[in-house]
Write an enzyme that holds these catalytic residues in place. Structure first.
Site, PDB file in Angstrom:
ATOM      1  N   GLU A 162       0.792  -1.243   0.000  1.00 16.00           N
ATOM      2  CA  GLU A 162       0.000   0.000   0.000  1.00 16.00           C
ATOM      3  C   GLU A 162       0.815   1.279   0.000  1.00 16.00           C
ATOM      4  O   GLU A 162       0.535   2.203   0.770  1.00 16.00           O
ATOM      5  CB  GLU A 162      -0.947   0.004   1.215  1.00 16.00           C
ATOM      6  CG  GLU A 162      -1.889  -1.178   1.230  1.00 16.00           C
ATOM      7  CD  GLU A 162      -2.892  -1.120   2.381  1.00 16.00           C
ATOM      8  OE1 GLU A 162      -2.749  -0.261   3.261  1.00 16.00           O
ATOM      9  OE2 GLU A 162      -3.829  -1.943   2.374  1.00 16.00           O
ATOM     10  N   ASN A 204       2.181  -5.098  -3.239  1.00 22.19           N
ATOM     11  CA  ASN A 204       0.769  -5.397  -2.983  1.00 22.19           C
ATOM     12  C   ASN A 204       0.000  -4.109  -2.682  1.00 22.19           C
ATOM     13  O   ASN A 204       0.484  -3.265  -1.925  1.00 22.19           O
ATOM     14  CB  ASN A 204       0.707  -6.336  -1.752  1.00 22.19           C
ATOM     15  CG  ASN A 204      -0.645  -6.963  -1.529  1.00 22.19           C
ATOM     16  OD1 ASN A 204      -1.204  -7.588  -2.426  1.00 22.19           O
ATOM     17  ND2 ASN A 204      -1.196  -6.816  -0.326  1.00 22.19           N
ATOM     18  N   HIS A 241     -10.434  -5.874  -2.482  1.00 22.72           N
ATOM     19  CA  HIS A 241     -11.519  -5.719  -1.510  1.00 22.72           C
ATOM     20  C   HIS A 241     -12.637  -4.936  -2.201  1.00 22.72           C
ATOM     21  O   HIS A 241     -12.523  -3.728  -2.400  1.00 22.72           O
ATOM     22  CB  HIS A 241     -11.038  -4.953  -0.276  1.00 22.72           C
ATOM     23  CG  HIS A 241      -9.952  -5.651   0.474  1.00 22.72           C
ATOM     24  ND1 HIS A 241     -10.172  -6.840   1.137  1.00 22.72           N
ATOM     25  CD2 HIS A 241      -8.651  -5.344   0.679  1.00 22.72           C
ATOM     26  CE1 HIS A 241      -9.040  -7.221   1.715  1.00 22.72           C
ATOM     27  NE2 HIS A 241      -8.105  -6.342   1.452  1.00 22.72           N
ATOM     28  N   GLU A 270      -6.192 -10.637  -1.546  1.00 27.26           N
ATOM     29  CA  GLU A 270      -7.021 -10.443  -0.342  1.00 27.26           C
ATOM     30  C   GLU A 270      -8.491 -10.345  -0.730  1.00 27.26           C
ATOM     31  O   GLU A 270      -9.236  -9.514  -0.206  1.00 27.26           O
ATOM     32  CB  GLU A 270      -6.594  -9.173   0.409  1.00 27.26           C
ATOM     33  CG  GLU A 270      -5.132  -9.152   0.783  1.00 27.26           C
ATOM     34  CD  GLU A 270      -4.704  -7.894   1.536  1.00 27.26           C
ATOM     35  OE1 GLU A 270      -5.583  -7.142   2.009  1.00 27.26           O
ATOM     36  OE2 GLU A 270      -3.497  -7.677   1.655  1.00 27.26           O
ATOM     37  N   ASP A 272     -12.232 -10.155  -1.226  1.00 25.42           N
ATOM     38  CA  ASP A 272     -13.545 -10.258  -0.595  1.00 25.42           C
ATOM     39  C   ASP A 272     -14.488  -9.323  -1.338  1.00 25.42           C
ATOM     40  O   ASP A 272     -14.057  -8.313  -1.884  1.00 25.42           O
ATOM     41  CB  ASP A 272     -13.533 -10.007   0.923  1.00 25.42           C
ATOM     42  CG  ASP A 272     -12.806  -8.755   1.360  1.00 25.42           C
ATOM     43  OD1 ASP A 272     -12.656  -7.819   0.554  1.00 25.42           O
ATOM     44  OD2 ASP A 272     -12.384  -8.704   2.531  1.00 25.42           O
TER      45      ASP A 272
HETATM   46  C1  XIL Z   1      -6.581  -6.279   7.954  1.00 22.95           C
HETATM   47  C2  XIL Z   1      -6.950  -7.452   8.847  1.00 22.95           C
HETATM   48  O1  XIL Z   1      -7.841  -8.265   8.156  1.00 22.95           O
HETATM   49  C3  XIL Z   1      -7.566  -6.951  10.124  1.00 22.95           C
HETATM   50  O2  XIL Z   1      -7.737  -8.030  11.043  1.00 22.95           O
HETATM   51  C4  XIL Z   1      -6.680  -5.888  10.759  1.00 22.95           C
HETATM   52  O3  XIL Z   1      -7.344  -5.349  11.880  1.00 22.95           O
HETATM   53  C5  XIL Z   1      -6.361  -4.794   9.780  1.00 22.95           C
HETATM   54  O4  XIL Z   1      -5.765  -5.361   8.623  1.00 22.95           O
HETATM   55  N1  XIL Z   1      -5.038  -4.558   3.429  1.00 22.95           N
HETATM   56  C6  XIL Z   1      -4.093  -5.432   3.888  1.00 22.95           C
HETATM   57  C7  XIL Z   1      -4.412  -6.332   5.015  1.00 22.95           C
HETATM   58  O5  XIL Z   1      -3.013  -5.544   3.286  1.00 22.95           O
HETATM   59  O6  XIL Z   1      -3.283  -6.602   5.812  1.00 22.95           O
HETATM   60  C8  XIL Z   1      -5.520  -5.795   5.867  1.00 22.95           C
HETATM   61  O7  XIL Z   1      -5.864  -6.768   6.845  1.00 22.95           O
HETATM   62  C9  XIL Z   1      -6.709  -5.426   5.007  1.00 22.95           C
HETATM   63  C10 XIL Z   1      -6.336  -4.367   4.007  1.00 22.95           C
END
Ligand code: XIL
Length: 444
Positions: A162, A204, A241, A270, A272
């Site tokens: 990020e 990422n 996401h 990641e 969802d």
């Molecule tokens: C999130 C986790 O799922 C949570 O449990 C935590 O509180 C915050 O981080 N981007 C990422 C992940 O790269 O590491 C994050 O994970 C979600 C967004």
């Protein structure tokens, strides 16, 4: 392809449309075998993985662990490998929870994605207040220590997470790490490569899914620059996401393909998608198809197992409900992984002579691969047929057999008998669009 010797001899390559890439795909790809009943096994049929984020605190939950062990072949620690977890005090490393996840995964024959070595977020308190060269050195030491500790056990590391800004700038996000100098990202990659030369090294990020977004373009330019200067980067992770405010973009396949063309693997890291029912299932289907359509998309990881495990639990964004039951989204993903396809619009199972052309052309599905599929058309009512086959963008017909074909446009083929009976066939390079072609017949 399982063509008979006889039909191989009759395959006519459509030279005008056969690009070198398509030719290589035909020769190099192997067909998916029969249906698998788990996500990991289904993904493996095309050499891919299907992973999930895992929380160490849930490994004692037998429903959770049962699904994990059964369905997934790649694991990411949801929080346990982040900087605050692995180096809570400067120079004091703590791997207990991360090790539980890594050991559980490896004991079950699963691989591990490492997440994440350097990030502006979830930094330990001591690091948050640092700046300048002491922060740069602390970050590099962290990368080196953690990647060395896990050397040989990590398939791919999210080396930097990020680092780009949202919005229209296309530039870097401000952070304490960014303020140590614009080269902090490449320095982190070099340190990670030295520490674990066997791990793939990924950048990422999120909101990088839509090809036309400035942030996507900014990351693309960085990767292009890294590749041109020999900075060790092997992969780009797309967090993915999604929700109604940030939907799955229609150009997702383009984004993945364009990054892959820079010479890196792409991974959905990641995933969802908030929502429910068939709407959610279709979006999961689209994301899975986009990955399968890109040869260098090596796998998909969902960000949790059950909806109740999600960091966005209220959006019910995952593949299993709170009781561990498979959702519609699960089935859609499994089906895409299994067939390398979706069934397409079943309303076009057959199409014929809408204009009363005196004959009937019936389409039937042939073999399917991740990048292409075969179709056959059987004509009845005449031996002197003219069949129009129309494919939809970005599909291309790249081979035909048992017919003499001419082209009205890139999407519209006219097929006539070539002395080999009334069934002919073709290969469609689908580019992520699995819809069946429409066919219509008239007497010649
Ligand atoms: C999130 C986790 O799922 C949570 O449990 C935590 O509180 C915050 O981080 N981007 C990422 C992940 O790269 O590491 C994050 O994970 C979600 C967004």
């Amino acid at each position: 392809m399982t063509l008979t010797a006889k039909s191989v001899a009759r395959v006519t390559l459509v030279s005008a449309l056969l690009t070198a890439v398509a030719g290589a795909a035909i020769i190099g790809a192997s067909p998916a075998s029969g249906a698998a009943s788990t996500l990991g096994a289904a993904a493996q049929q095309s050499g891919r993985y299907f992973g999930t984020a895992v929380a160490a605190g849930k490994l004692g939950d037998s429903t959770y662990t049962g699904i994990l062990n059964r369905e997934f072949d790649m694991v990411t620690a949801e929080n346990e490998m982040k900087m605050d977890a692995t180096e809570p005090n400067q120079g004091q490393f703590s791997y207990g929870n991360a090790d539980r996840i890594v050991n559980q995964a490896r004991n079950q024959g699963k691989r591990v994605r490492g997440h994440a070595l350097a990030w502006h977020s979830q930094q330990p308190g001591w690091m948050q207040n640092m700046s300048g060269s002491s922060l740069r050195n602390a970050m590099l030491n962290h990368v080196t220590q953690v990647a060395t500790y896990y050397r040989g056990k990590i398939y791919a590391w999210d080396v930097v997470n990020e680092a780009f800004a949202d919005g229209s700038s296309g530039g870097r996000r401000d952070s304490n790490l960014q303020r140590t100098g614009n080269d902090w990202i490449e320095a982190a990659f070099r340190a990670a490569r030295s520490a674990d030369p066997g791990a793939k090294l990924c950048y990422n990020d999120y909101n990088t899914d839509n090809w036309s977004h400035a942030k996507t373009q900014g990351v693309y330019r960085m990767v292009q620059d890294f590749k041109s200067r020999g900075v060790p980067i092997d992969c780009v992770g797309f967090q993915a996401h999604f929700n109604s405010g940030n939907p799955v973009p229609s150009n997702y396949h383009t984004t993945l393909q364009n990054f892959a063309a820079l010479g890196v693997d792409v991974q959905i890291t990641e995933l969802d998608i908030e929502g429910s029912g068939s709407t959610q299932a279709q979006q999961y289907q689209g994301v899975t198809q986009a990955c399968l359509a890109v040869a260098r998309c090596t796998g998909i990881t969902v960000w949790g197992i059950r909806d109740t495990d999600s960091w966005r639990a209220s959006g019910t964004p995952l593949l299993f409900d709170g009781s561990g039951n498979k959702k519609a989204a699960y089935t859609s993903v499994l089906n895409v992984l299994n067939s390398g396809t979706n069934p397409g619009p079943t309303s076009t199972t057959t199409s014929s002579n809408p204009g009363g052309g005196g004959c009937t052309a019936t389409y039937s599905e042939g073999e399917k691969w991740s990048d292409r599929f075969n179709g056959n058309v059987t004509v009845s009512g005449t031996d002197n047929w003219i069949v129009t086959v129309t494919v939809s963008s970005p599909q291309r017909i790249i081979a035909t057999w048992n017919t003499s074909a001419t082209w009205d446009s890139a999407n519209v083929m006219t097929a006539r008998p070539n002395g080999n009976g009334n069934t002919f066939g073709f290969t469609i390079q689908h580019g992520g669009n699995w819809n069946w072609p429409s066919v219509s017949c008239r007497v010649g």
